[in-house]
Design an enzyme around this catalytic site. Sequence first.
Site, PDB file in Angstrom:
ATOM      1  CE1 TYR A  54      -0.277  15.076  -5.634  1.00 21.26           C
ATOM      2  CE2 TYR A  54       1.366  14.472  -7.281  1.00 21.26           C
ATOM      3  CZ  TYR A  54       0.172  14.229  -6.636  1.00 21.26           C
ATOM      4  OH  TYR A  54      -0.590  13.139  -6.994  1.00 21.26           O
ATOM      5  CB  SER A 136      -1.446   5.568 -10.290  1.00 18.78           C
ATOM      6  OG  SER A 136      -2.575   6.313  -9.905  1.00 18.78           O
ATOM      7  CD  GLN A 158      -4.145   2.937  -7.586  1.00 19.85           C
ATOM      8  OE1 GLN A 158      -3.717   3.786  -8.377  1.00 19.85           O
ATOM      9  NE2 GLN A 158      -5.272   3.092  -6.922  1.00 19.85           N
ATOM     10  CE1 TYR A 160      -6.794   5.615  -4.825  1.00 23.37           C
ATOM     11  CE2 TYR A 160      -5.932   6.686  -6.785  1.00 23.37           C
ATOM     12  CZ  TYR A 160      -5.848   6.408  -5.439  1.00 23.37           C
ATOM     13  OH  TYR A 160      -4.824   6.919  -4.700  1.00 23.37           O
ATOM     14  CB  THR A 186      -5.753   2.051  -3.721  1.00 18.97           C
ATOM     15  OG1 THR A 186      -4.540   1.674  -4.369  1.00 18.97           O
ATOM     16  CG2 THR A 186      -5.437   3.025  -2.592  1.00 18.97           C
ATOM     17  CE  LYS A 276      -0.183   1.536  -2.531  1.00 19.92           C
ATOM     18  NZ  LYS A 276      -0.822   2.838  -2.450  1.00 19.92           N
ATOM     19  CG  HIS A 300      -2.243   6.650  -0.101  1.00 25.93           C
ATOM     20  ND1 HIS A 300      -3.264   6.006  -0.731  1.00 25.93           N
ATOM     21  CD2 HIS A 300      -1.789   7.550  -1.014  1.00 25.93           C
ATOM     22  CE1 HIS A 300      -3.439   6.500  -1.954  1.00 25.93           C
ATOM     23  NE2 HIS A 300      -2.540   7.445  -2.146  1.00 25.93           N
ATOM     24  CG  ASP A 331       3.310   1.361   0.513  1.00 23.91           C
ATOM     25  OD1 ASP A 331       2.792   1.754   1.565  1.00 23.91           O
ATOM     26  OD2 ASP A 331       2.759   1.491  -0.595  1.00 23.91           O
ATOM     27  CB  THR A 332       4.261   3.869   4.386  1.00 23.04           C
ATOM     28  OG1 THR A 332       3.047   3.792   3.609  1.00 23.04           O
ATOM     29  CG2 THR A 332       4.257   5.210   5.144  1.00 23.04           C
ATOM     30  CG  MET A 335      13.326   7.368   2.815  1.00 20.93           C
ATOM     31  SD  MET A 335      13.160   8.348   1.300  1.00 20.93           S
ATOM     32  CE  MET A 335      14.431   9.592   1.553  1.00 20.93           C
ATOM     33  N   GLY A 354       7.545   4.386  -3.230  1.00 17.84           N
ATOM     34  CA  GLY A 354       6.850   5.475  -3.916  1.00 17.84           C
ATOM     35  C   GLY A 354       7.783   6.660  -4.113  1.00 17.84           C
ATOM     36  NE  ARG A 355       6.227  11.326   0.098  1.00 16.34           N
ATOM     37  CZ  ARG A 355       5.352  10.593   0.779  1.00 16.34           C
ATOM     38  NH1 ARG A 355       5.637   9.349   1.114  1.00 16.34           N
ATOM     39  NH2 ARG A 355       4.190  11.115   1.136  1.00 16.34           N
TER      40      ARG A 355
HETATM   41  C1  LIG Z   1       3.123  11.617  -5.369  1.00 17.20           C
HETATM   42  C2  LIG Z   1       2.434  10.368  -4.931  1.00 17.20           C
HETATM   43  C3  LIG Z   1       1.300   9.945  -5.604  1.00 17.20           C
HETATM   44  C4  LIG Z   1       0.643   8.771  -5.213  1.00 17.20           C
HETATM   45  N1  LIG Z   1      -0.430   8.338  -5.929  1.00 17.20           N
HETATM   46  C5  LIG Z   1      -1.007   7.146  -5.605  1.00 17.20           C
HETATM   47  C6  LIG Z   1      -2.053   6.620  -6.394  1.00 17.20           C
HETATM   48  O1  LIG Z   1      -2.455   7.206  -7.390  1.00 17.20           O
HETATM   49  N2  LIG Z   1      -2.607   5.442  -6.008  1.00 17.20           N
HETATM   50  C7  LIG Z   1      -2.171   4.743  -4.910  1.00 17.20           C
HETATM   51  O2  LIG Z   1      -2.688   3.671  -4.599  1.00 17.20           O
HETATM   52  N3  LIG Z   1      -1.160   5.220  -4.162  1.00 17.20           N
HETATM   53  C8  LIG Z   1      -0.567   6.392  -4.482  1.00 17.20           C
HETATM   54  N4  LIG Z   1       0.476   6.863  -3.730  1.00 17.20           N
HETATM   55  C9  LIG Z   1       0.962   6.064  -2.595  1.00 17.20           C
HETATM   56  C10 LIG Z   1       2.046   5.101  -3.047  1.00 17.20           C
HETATM   57  O3  LIG Z   1       1.530   4.097  -3.876  1.00 17.20           O
HETATM   58  C11 LIG Z   1       2.721   4.423  -1.842  1.00 17.20           C
HETATM   59  O4  LIG Z   1       1.735   3.824  -1.042  1.00 17.20           O
HETATM   60  C12 LIG Z   1       3.537   5.392  -1.012  1.00 17.20           C
HETATM   61  O5  LIG Z   1       4.191   6.323  -1.823  1.00 17.20           O
HETATM   62  C13 LIG Z   1       4.548   4.631  -0.185  1.00 17.20           C
HETATM   63  O6  LIG Z   1       5.270   5.486   0.645  1.00 17.20           O
HETATM   64  P1  LIG Z   1       6.711   6.073   0.259  1.00 17.20           P
HETATM   65  O7  LIG Z   1       6.464   7.212  -0.683  1.00 17.20           O
HETATM   66  O8  LIG Z   1       7.264   6.547   1.550  1.00 17.20           O
HETATM   67  O9  LIG Z   1       7.506   4.968  -0.389  1.00 17.20           O
HETATM   68  C14 LIG Z   1       1.129   8.036  -4.109  1.00 17.20           C
HETATM   69  C15 LIG Z   1       2.274   8.466  -3.436  1.00 17.20           C
HETATM   70  C16 LIG Z   1       2.933   9.610  -3.841  1.00 17.20           C
HETATM   71  C17 LIG Z   1       4.178  10.035  -3.107  1.00 17.20           C
END
Ligand SMILES: Cc1cc2nc3c(=O)[nH]c(=O)nc-3n(C[C@H](O)[C@H](O)[C@H](O)COP(=O)(O)O)c2cc1C
Length: 432
Positions: A54, A136, A158, A160, A186, A276, A300, A331-332, A335, A354-355
């Site tokens: 997930y 979140s 954040q 929604y 977002t 975002k 995302h 972002d995105t 690492m 995020g990750r």
């Molecule tokens: C498990 C997971 C859950 C996420 N949940 C949300 C969320 O609830 N709201 C949101 O705006 N972004 C969410 N994101 C996106 C992150 O805020 C972020 O944009 C993204 O993880 C960045 O990429 P990266 O994981 O490669 O750093 C989520 C990302 C992951 C990996």
Amino acid sequence: MVTRQLPNPSELLELMQFKKPELNGRKRRLDAALTVSDLRAIAKRRTPKAAFDYTDGAAEAELSLARARQAFEDIEFHPGILKPAPSVDTSIEILGGPSALPFGIAPTGFTRLMQTEGESAGASAAGAAGIPFTLSTLGTTSIEDVKAANPNGRNWFQLYVMRDRDISYGLATRAAEAGFDTLMFTVDTPVAGARLRDKRNGFAIPPQLTIGTIINAIPRPWWWIDFLTTPKLEFASLSTTGGTVGELLNSAMDPTISYEDLEIIRGIWPGKIVVKGVQNVEDSVKLVDLGVDGIVLSNHGGRQLDRAPIPFHLLPQVVREVGKDATVMIDTGIMNGADIVASVALGAKFTLVGRAYLYGLMAGGREGVDRMIEILRTEIERTMKLLGVSTLAELEPKHVTQLQRLVPVAQPSARRAPARSKTAPAAASVKR
Ligand SMILES: Cc1cc2nc3c(=O)[nH]c(=O)nc-3n(C[C@H](O)[C@H](O)[C@H](O)COP(=O)(O)O)c2cc1C
């Protein structure tokens, strides 16, 4: 001719200085992790497959995420020589407050699923490091508990905007009352992306026990012990009827959200507002013209529209169009601290991870998040020193070349940039 002699016992003894074994297993594991990828490997070993997937997974064929990470690898740094930078200052002013490092923790839903300490670990680690933490709407720790975990640091919320607007606005009001200083709206989630790993794993919220999950649990007892002996895993701010995360998102999200919602949010939120999930030049310009405090170029983490634009590729073009004083964040795919340095050099004011955060969390709870921050900090500092810059403000586009791998056939036209649209493809325009 090599001259040989009998080994000298005292020299031999000197060689036999064994390190004291580290008895704390968590510390031993985390100390051995030198990169975020190392943390990911530990996380994978320790977390049940459905929860790891997930987190680690993205939408459809996961091309967006792979391309975003590739884009960071496909850069060339250009160091200046004989420019001593014996110490570097990694601090930055962002959205009206300080951050000790040019990154913050991105909002992630359902974080206690990955590791029971969840958002509290993220918020307290961020507070200790002097960087912002974003909670979140789909968090598993309440607004007030996050504030308690990070009482003196910066917390962002954040949002929604869901079908039931009162719930969304109620959360924003609560976050403002708890002293959260920034609202991140977002906008890339009108419907849920197709997270195929979740479907294939039969992943549901709350997690269900099946024969498969029980077998998968055998080598990961600690996750299960935590899960069964700590408060129920549920959304802290929403009630749910169960299903996959995608199904939950689809039932809660409103595909009709628009600029009108942004106006309403601006009316109720007293602090800074960031949008975002911005994915093109035109929207970036429009939002900056409307006066939002910042935008996050993001797809995302590749979890929504697969094959969406790569935020790092969009960055130079967006910065050029909105002007360097606008707060463009990205972002995105981050690492490595060097990814962050490259983003700042190309005009990003700030970045989100995020990750990387979640891999740290899964690898070792709060200490794992501390380790993730330490790894990125070390990489940022080292990269800056090797580039010969002492402050983030000294980083410039001249320090980075984005190498071309994917070249668009044609460039969609962008407002304020009509000339470029006919002649130069986007990737070419970012190659310096
Ligand atoms: C498990 C997971 C859950 C996420 N949940 C949300 C969320 O609830 N709201 C949101 O705006 N972004 C969410 N994101 C996106 C992150 O805020 C972020 O944009 C993204 O993880 C960045 O990429 P990266 O994981 O490669 O750093 C989520 C990302 C992951 C990996």
